[in-house]
Design a protein around this motif. Structure first.
Motif, PDB file in Angstrom:
ATOM      1  N   GLY A 212       0.773  -1.230   0.000  1.00  0.00           N
ATOM      2  CA  GLY A 212       0.000   0.000   0.000  1.00  0.00           C
ATOM      3  C   GLY A 212       0.805   1.280   0.000  1.00  0.00           C
ATOM      4  O   GLY A 212       0.254   2.364  -0.222  1.00  0.00           O
ATOM      5  N   ILE A 213       2.107   1.198   0.246  1.00  0.00           N
ATOM      6  CA  ILE A 213       2.923   2.415   0.344  1.00  0.00           C
ATOM      7  C   ILE A 213       2.962   3.159  -0.984  1.00  0.00           C
ATOM      8  O   ILE A 213       2.940   4.397  -1.024  1.00  0.00           O
ATOM      9  CB  ILE A 213       4.354   2.064   0.809  1.00  0.00           C
ATOM     10  CG1 ILE A 213       4.305   1.538   2.247  1.00  0.00           C
ATOM     11  CG2 ILE A 213       5.279   3.275   0.704  1.00  0.00           C
ATOM     12  CD1 ILE A 213       5.638   1.079   2.782  1.00  0.00           C
ATOM     13  N   TYR A 214       2.993   2.436  -2.084  1.00  0.00           N
ATOM     14  CA  TYR A 214       3.122   3.075  -3.396  1.00  0.00           C
ATOM     15  C   TYR A 214       1.836   3.792  -3.817  1.00  0.00           C
ATOM     16  O   TYR A 214       1.839   4.514  -4.809  1.00  0.00           O
ATOM     17  CB  TYR A 214       3.490   2.019  -4.458  1.00  0.00           C
ATOM     18  CG  TYR A 214       3.791   2.616  -5.810  1.00  0.00           C
ATOM     19  CD1 TYR A 214       4.998   3.265  -6.053  1.00  0.00           C
ATOM     20  CD2 TYR A 214       2.854   2.553  -6.847  1.00  0.00           C
ATOM     21  CE1 TYR A 214       5.279   3.823  -7.295  1.00  0.00           C
ATOM     22  CE2 TYR A 214       3.122   3.107  -8.097  1.00  0.00           C
ATOM     23  CZ  TYR A 214       4.337   3.739  -8.308  1.00  0.00           C
ATOM     24  OH  TYR A 214       4.604   4.296  -9.534  1.00  0.00           O
ATOM     25  N   SER A 215       0.754   3.638  -3.064  1.00  0.00           N
ATOM     26  CA  SER A 215      -0.523   4.223  -3.478  1.00  0.00           C
ATOM     27  C   SER A 215      -0.433   5.738  -3.673  1.00  0.00           C
ATOM     28  O   SER A 215      -1.124   6.302  -4.529  1.00  0.00           O
ATOM     29  CB  SER A 215      -1.612   3.899  -2.455  1.00  0.00           C
ATOM     30  OG  SER A 215      -1.282   4.451  -1.189  1.00  0.00           O
ATOM     31  N   CYS A 216       0.408   6.403  -2.893  1.00  0.00           N
ATOM     32  CA  CYS A 216       0.567   7.860  -3.032  1.00  0.00           C
ATOM     33  C   CYS A 216       1.175   8.203  -4.391  1.00  0.00           C
ATOM     34  O   CYS A 216       0.712   9.117  -5.076  1.00  0.00           O
ATOM     35  CB  CYS A 216       1.443   8.400  -1.903  1.00  0.00           C
ATOM     36  SG  CYS A 216       0.716   8.173  -0.261  1.00  0.00           S
ATOM     37  N   TRP A 217       2.202   7.473  -4.778  1.00  0.00           N
ATOM     38  CA  TRP A 217       2.830   7.717  -6.073  1.00  0.00           C
ATOM     39  C   TRP A 217       1.913   7.270  -7.216  1.00  0.00           C
ATOM     40  O   TRP A 217       1.905   7.880  -8.280  1.00  0.00           O
ATOM     41  CB  TRP A 217       4.167   6.988  -6.153  1.00  0.00           C
ATOM     42  CG  TRP A 217       5.239   7.659  -5.359  1.00  0.00           C
ATOM     43  CD1 TRP A 217       6.161   8.553  -5.812  1.00  0.00           C
ATOM     44  CD2 TRP A 217       5.498   7.496  -3.949  1.00  0.00           C
ATOM     45  NE1 TRP A 217       6.988   8.962  -4.780  1.00  0.00           N
ATOM     46  CE2 TRP A 217       6.606   8.334  -3.633  1.00  0.00           C
ATOM     47  CE3 TRP A 217       4.915   6.742  -2.939  1.00  0.00           C
ATOM     48  CZ2 TRP A 217       7.135   8.413  -2.352  1.00  0.00           C
ATOM     49  CZ3 TRP A 217       5.438   6.839  -1.655  1.00  0.00           C
ATOM     50  CH2 TRP A 217       6.526   7.660  -1.374  1.00  0.00           C
ATOM     51  N   ALA A 218       1.112   6.243  -6.965  1.00  0.00           N
ATOM     52  CA  ALA A 218       0.164   5.771  -7.971  1.00  0.00           C
ATOM     53  C   ALA A 218      -0.863   6.851  -8.292  1.00  0.00           C
ATOM     54  O   ALA A 218      -1.187   7.105  -9.458  1.00  0.00           O
ATOM     55  CB  ALA A 218      -0.534   4.501  -7.471  1.00  0.00           C
TER      56      ALA A 218
END
Length: 384
Positions: free
Chosen positions: A60-66
């Motif tokens: 879930g960490i990449y959700s911001c960059w996604a």
């Protein structure tokens, strides 16, 4: 308390400096300026697939960059008057904002959990009620902060947008409007909607120039009333049909054919679960036209030609596409929706963009952006 960071006009924009209007080519023949979307659904589909994979791998960490990747694509593929929007937000900003939100959430959970553990069992329900009301109370902050952030990270022709409404006014509008809507059994809702639209638009600036809005709740009420009466007719029809079936069944001593009863029950349910949502779509299209027809920029009015029938057909076809592809057509639906609204939206004239200047503004943080996501609320331009 940290000192706010301010930027000069040159530092504030990552895009080339604004040019005069004449440098962008001749005016259009009709004098109408319309947004256009150039992006491909296949490109968006590829971005989203990669986003899903990386979000799962990183827990879930990449959700911001996604989210930022999608915004960059949508904004950078949106053209207005020959130039495209630019989105300047970063995944790092959203991630830091999310960490702040999580830290606040953990502290709040610990405090409320401790209070709930100390309190007698008989009044622990008060903690649940307080938690729920606190969550509702954070929605205006999420909308306000999220819009400030997104507008500050959006530019066109090297000039940034900004949102300058106060948080106090936002809370006053939502608390008073929500209360009056409940007390009047929904009758005040059109005035609530018009007041909110006025607040969001008149405090939204492009450079040093604000948008304006002159729609009234009384005008919007006359639009709502027609569709509310249609919804009420569907509900009354369903209730009358079911009561009539029940009465006929009792009079016939249970000898009424089951197939006939089932048919009329289905018809009644369709009136509620199909008829009312369809009328809701028609009402949304009418409200969309109303809001844009009362929106102006530098004294020039916008116009939307979205029709209720066209929007309803779009919704049906998009629903079928999603159902038949098990949701894989989401990118095509999103692009189709953007193009549908853009093709029917126009600014009925050409402002003198050369007179619009960039102003140095404080750059908001992305903390409220994560809260807006948690509540699933829209804080963008509201074109759709």
């Amino acid at each position: 308390m940290s000192t706010p960071t301010y930027y000069s006009a040159a530092q504030f924009s990552a895009s080339p400096p604004p040019r005069t209007f004449g440098q962008f080519g001749p005016p259009s023949d009709t004098g109408r300026l319309q947004p256009r979307f150039h992006g491909s659904a296949w490109t968006l589909f590829g971005i989203e697939i990669v986003n899903w994979l990386l979000t799962m791998i990183t827990l879930g960490i990449y959700s911001c960059w996604a989210k930022v990747r999608v915004r960059h694509f949508i904004y950078n593929q949106t053209e207005f008057a020959g130039d495209r929007l630019t989105y300047h937000g970063t995944g790092r900003e959203l991630f830091i904002g999310l960490l702040k939100l999580l830290a606040f959430g953990v502290m709040a959970a610990v405090v409320l959990g401790g209070i709930g553990w100390i309190l007698p069992t008989e009044i622990k329900g008060l903690v649940i009620v307080f938690t729920y009301l606190t969550g509702l109370g954070l929605i205006p902050f999420a909308l306000w902060g999220g819009r400030r952030y997104q507008m500050s990270r959006t530019s066109w022709r090297g000039i940034r947008f900004s949102f300058r409404g106060s948080l106090q006014e936002c809370y006053e509008l939502y608390l008073l409007g929500g209360l009056l809507t409940v007390l009047t059994l929904g009758c005040y809702y059109p005035w609530f909607r018009a007041n909110l639209r006025h607040y969001w638009l008149t405090h939204t600036y492009f450079g040093n120039t604000p948008f304006t809005y002159n729609g009234s709740g009384s005008e919007l009420f006359t639009i709502y009333l027609r569709y509310w009466l249609g919804m009420l007719a569907c509900l009354v029809f369903a209730i009358f049909t079911i009561m009539s079936i029940g009465g006929l069944a009792m009079m016939s001593g249970g000898s009424m054919p089951r197939a006939g009863m089932a048919f009329w029950i289905i018809v009644a349910m369709l009136g509620v679960y199909v008829g009312i949502p369809m009328i809701g779509v028609l009402m949304a299209a009418a409200e969309h036209r109303f809001h844009w027809s009362h929106t102006q920029f530098t004294g020039i009015r916008f116009e939307s030609s979205v029709s209720g029938g066209g929007l309803l057909l779009r919704k049906i076809l998009q629903g079928l596409a999603l159902a038949l592809t098990a949701g894989l057509a989401f990118a095509w639906v999103q692009i189709d929706t953007l193009r549908f609204y853009y093709e029917r939206l126009a600014l009925l004239g050409e402002p003198d963009f050369a007179k619009i200047d960039q102003e140095a503004r404080e750059t908001p943080t992305a903390t409220a952006e994560g809260l807006a996501d948690a509540f699933d609320v829209d804080v963008g331009f509201g074109v759709a």
